[in-house]
Design an enzyme around this catalytic site. Structure first.
Site, PDB file in Angstrom:
ATOM      1  N   ASP B  11       0.861  -1.179   0.000  1.00 15.02           N
ATOM      2  CA  ASP B  11       0.000   0.000   0.000  1.00 15.02           C
ATOM      3  C   ASP B  11       0.899   1.231   0.000  1.00 15.02           C
ATOM      4  OD1 ASP B  11      -2.164   1.620   0.148  1.00 15.02           O
ATOM      5  OD2 ASP B  11      -2.773   1.049   2.189  1.00 15.02           O
ATOM      6  N   ASP B 105      -3.207   2.432  -5.884  1.00 14.18           N
ATOM      7  CA  ASP B 105      -1.992   2.458  -5.067  1.00 14.18           C
ATOM      8  C   ASP B 105      -1.914   1.273  -4.102  1.00 14.18           C
ATOM      9  OD1 ASP B 105      -4.076   3.165  -3.440  1.00 14.18           O
ATOM     10  OD2 ASP B 105      -2.999   4.753  -2.397  1.00 14.18           O
ATOM     11  N   GLU B 106      -2.557   0.190  -4.426  1.00 14.51           N
ATOM     12  CA  GLU B 106      -2.678  -0.887  -3.463  1.00 14.51           C
ATOM     13  C   GLU B 106      -2.841  -2.210  -4.212  1.00 14.51           C
ATOM     14  OE1 GLU B 106      -5.810  -1.878   0.158  1.00 14.51           O
ATOM     15  OE2 GLU B 106      -6.155  -0.165  -1.130  1.00 14.51           O
TER      16      GLU B 106
END
Lengths: 372, 401
Positions: B11, B105-106
């Site tokens: 993350d 983003d993960e």
């Protein structure tokens, strides 16, 4: 009914009919063509329930007058396979016999009484338009019409008569194309009618210049819920799209003061090149206009990026704007100009593509906002 | 039994804000709020410097600026974030093809079969973090565990720049110590009911029988029972379909009432759309799933003309799908679900010719609803099926203070 027809002419007529009969339909009769044979001519009709096409073929002889409703696909594929100069069509009861030299086919027919009535072009034309001009106007607008949408009545092309001019307007809510041309003769009042895009596609395929006739024209008749187009013995009719076309005049920009000009073929090639790296997720290309130069860039997560440059005539301040490349290419492919003009105001306002005269052709395209 | 799995959850730390600080050195070390500047906007990401002031993502921008007046507000630049995201995912994919993106983003990774090549989970996690930092200049937090659920909990534990490894033998003590607020699916509606049962920690939850959980929480109860014991065999799904978001519900009794089905679908798609918005994503496709009492299941999907994160756009398409299905249905409904697929960053938007601000209006309405919910809970605002479209309801102009 028994009639003998020149094979090639009959095949051409059936091919034209197939533009309406080959669509998917739940009613078998709509995939049939109706033949009415008289001494000298055979009249063919087909309809998809919305549009209808009617045309005549001079026959060689008609030993027995009458009519028949025959599955169009079957009939066309048989006639196409024959190689003779003549073909004979004979019906008796539930069958139709098609004969060439040395071959004979029997196919089932349907009851002629079940065939829906096809509108006829009665009386005077409301307008007479140059055929080439009408084809030009249709090809410059039709691609911009919405294919499937529930918004507005934009699944059709607006026909707008203003005095001695006819305008065709099409939009899908994101871009808009308008083409205008002179009317040759008219006795009717000004009107607006929305003609289904599909019928105009049929027109493009079937209404081509009559050979040996340099004065090709198309008669137009407007009824409250129908339009009929006639050229020689071809008649295309269609119901009109109900509802209101959006107020398109309001979205034509008036203050696009940044005006660049460039060669149409160069811009089209550049847009297509830049579009090669766009994907479903990242579809926009970015156009950066600066003095004498246009730089088109694109990038996508999957494919990488592209940068294409081309010379332009432009003196204004630098402006950057994102567009769906297909919207730009569609228009550039459809117009005949050597030089096109691109008029902009700013990145979040619609752009214009046009030729020398906006009355002849005007294209308004909404940008893609690149980061929101 | 196959060998135990090694799952990573990576993350990026305060991703949008970190990118802004990376690109603009003047923002480094300062509180930064990424989001629109207008009173109605919400915070997409707050930098770590802004968090001690109480600023969080999904908070109304106006509120965040009151909490931290010196914060610098940066408008989001989705295409830039998408570019960096691409670099990050390229790094992840060097270690395994089994990368499941959860948002821009993960991601989850299954490195079970990469261990022979690259070393154990911890080694891979350290190398990932280092390469992400060297390539992008940004930090990421990583969790390493035998399953997705625990890996995600672990990555969140020591942010920013964290690395938490939970080996199989440590799963039980790791989970037992966690407060129940960390439980997957325990939201504003479920938490009070868990607390009524005396559950404050994972350890408390373990003492509740499966039957009790089932009777209180239905399918979710079964899920609690398994997760609290570290039982989570969901695979890491790398394909495009993984980039989908959906919600479904199995009714306690089969439902025949069309109104109930419509209400359920609207609530589901509204929830899915909110999740899209929270992660800066947009979907190109809407999915309807219906299961009959005999367990026969249909899935229908329809594309959107433009990628969207707007509840009413997704709902309009879902409703058409449902009505099409309705014409063919013969039985009551056991399960119904709404979802979206073909999800990507909401980086670009084709503007509309006749309503150029339609998209903005919808966004404003959706954001208003999102921020009311973030303040007052999921149930504080509910969509009605017969409310007029947003341009007439005036709802967007309310609640913006």
């Amino acid at each position: 009914m028994k009639t003998v027809l020149p094979r090639q002419e009959f095949q051409d007529a059936l091919t034209a009919m197939a533009t309406l009969t080959s669509g998917r339909t739940t009613k078998p009769i709509l995939s049939c063509v109706k033949l009415v044979a008289s001494k000298k001519r055979v009249e063919l009709s087909a309809t998809d329930g919305e549009a209808a096409l009617h045309l005549g073929v001079a026959c060689i002889s008609t030993p027995k007058e009458g009519q028949a409703v025959i599955p169009a696909d079957g009939l066309l594929s048989i006639v196409r396979e024959l190689t003779d100069a003549e073909v004979s069509i004979e019906t008796d009861g539930r069958h139709c016999t098609i004969r060439g030299e040395g071959s004979e086919f029997r196919i089932f027919v349907m009851d002629a009484a079940d065939f829906p009535p096809v509108p006829e072009f009665d009386g005077e034309a409301d307008l007479v338009v140059d055929g080439i001009e009408l084809r030009r106007m249709i090809s410059m607008t039709l691609y911009a019409a919405a294919r499937e949408t529930s918004r507005y009545a934009i699944n059709g092309v607006l026909w707008e008569k203003q005095g001695k001019r006819l305008y065709l307007v099409a939009t899908d809510g994101r871009r808009l194309a308008r083409a205008g041309g002179e009317i040759r003769a008219t006795g009717s009042n000004d009107f607006e009618a929305i003609v289904p895009a599909r019928a105009l596609g049929v027109f493009e395929k079937v209404f081509t210049p009559v050979r040996g006739e340099d004065d090709w024209h198309v008669d137009v008749k407007i009824l409250p819920n129908q339009v009929l187009l006639r050229s020689g013995d071809r008649v295309l009719s269609t119901v009109l799209v109900e509802g209101h076309f959006p107020k398109y005049q309001d979205v034509i920009p008036k203050n696009n003061d940044k005006r660049a000009s460039m060669r149409r073929d160069e811009l089209l090639a550049a847009v297509r090149r830049a579009a090669t790296v766009t994907t479903e997720e990242s579809r926009a290309i970015k156009l950066a206009f600066s003095t004498k130069e246009l730089v088109i860039t694109s990038q996508s997560a999957e494919q990488g990026d592209a940068r294409v440059q081309l010379p332009i005539q432009y003196e204004g301040t630098t402006v950057e704007i994102g567009f769906n490349p297909h919207f730009i290419a569609d228009c550039l492919r459809a117009v005949p100009f050597d030089t096109v003009f691109v008029e902009l105001q700013e990145s979040f306002r619609p752009g214009i593509i046009c030729g020398e005269d906006k009355n002849d052709f005007l294209y308004v395209v909404m940008p893609v906002s690149l980061s929101n | 039994m196959s060998a135990e799995r090694t799952i990573l959850h990576l993350d990026m730390d305060a991703f949008f804000a970190a990118v802004e600080q990376l690109d603009n050195p003047a923002l480094r070390g300062k509180p930064v709020l990424v989001g629109g500047a207008s009173g109605r906007s919400v915070v997409s990401t707050a930098s770590y410097e802004a968090r001690p002031f109480g600023c969080r993502s999904a908070m109304p921008m106006a509120q965040a600026r009151r909490l931290c007046p010196q914060a610098i507000v940066a408008p989001p630049r989705m295409s830039r974030y998408a570019g960096i995201s691409r670099q990050v995912f390229e790094i992840l994919e060097r270690y395994t093809p089994l990368v499941e993106p959860l948002s821009i983003d993960e991601a989850f990774m299954d490195v079970t079969r990469s261990r022979a090549l690259f070393g154990d989970g911890e080694t891979i996690a350290r190398r990932l973090k280092q390469q992400v930092r060297e390539t992008t200049g940004l930090t990421a937090s990583v969790g390493v565990a035998p399953c997705k659920f625990i890996a995600k909990l672990a990555s969140d534990l020591r942010k920013p720049d964290g690395l938490v490894i939970v080996a199989a033998a440590e799963v039980e003590p790791f989970l037992d110590a966690l407060p129940i607020t960390r439980m997957w699916g325990a939201g504003k509606a479920t938490l009070p009911r868990l607390e009524q049962l005396g559950v404050r920690t994972f350890r408390d939850l373990k003492t509740i029988s499966r039957e009790t959980l089932d009777s209180h929480f239905g399918e979710l109860g079964g899920r609690f029972y398994e997760l609290v014991r570290g039982l989570d065999d969901r695979p890491v799904v790398p394909d495009r379909e993984a980039r989908s978001l959906s919600q479904e519900v199995t009714f306690a009794e089969d439902v025949d009432d069309v109104e109930v089905l419509l209400d359920t679908l609207l609530e589901q798609i509204d929830h899915v759309a909110a999740r899209l918005r929270r992660h800066g994503l947009a979907a190109r496709c809407v999915v309807l799933k219906v299961r009959s009492p005999d367990f026969s299941t249909i899935t229908r999907r329809a594309p959107l003309s433009e990628p969207s994160d707007a509840t009413d756009e997704l709902w309009a398409t879902l409703r058409t799908l449902f009505e099409d299905w309705l014409r063919t249905r013969r039985t009551p409904v056991r399960l119904i679900g709404a979802g979206t697929s073909e999800i990507g960053p909401a980086a670009e938007h084709q503007m509309d010719l006749f309503e150029p601000d339609r998209h903005d209006r919808r966004r404003r309405l959706d954001r208003t609803v999102d921020q009311i919910r973030s303040r007052f809970g999921e149930q504080s605002v509910r969509r009605g099926r017969n409310v007029p479209p947003p341009d007439q309801s005036g709802a967007a102009s309310r609640g913006g203070d």
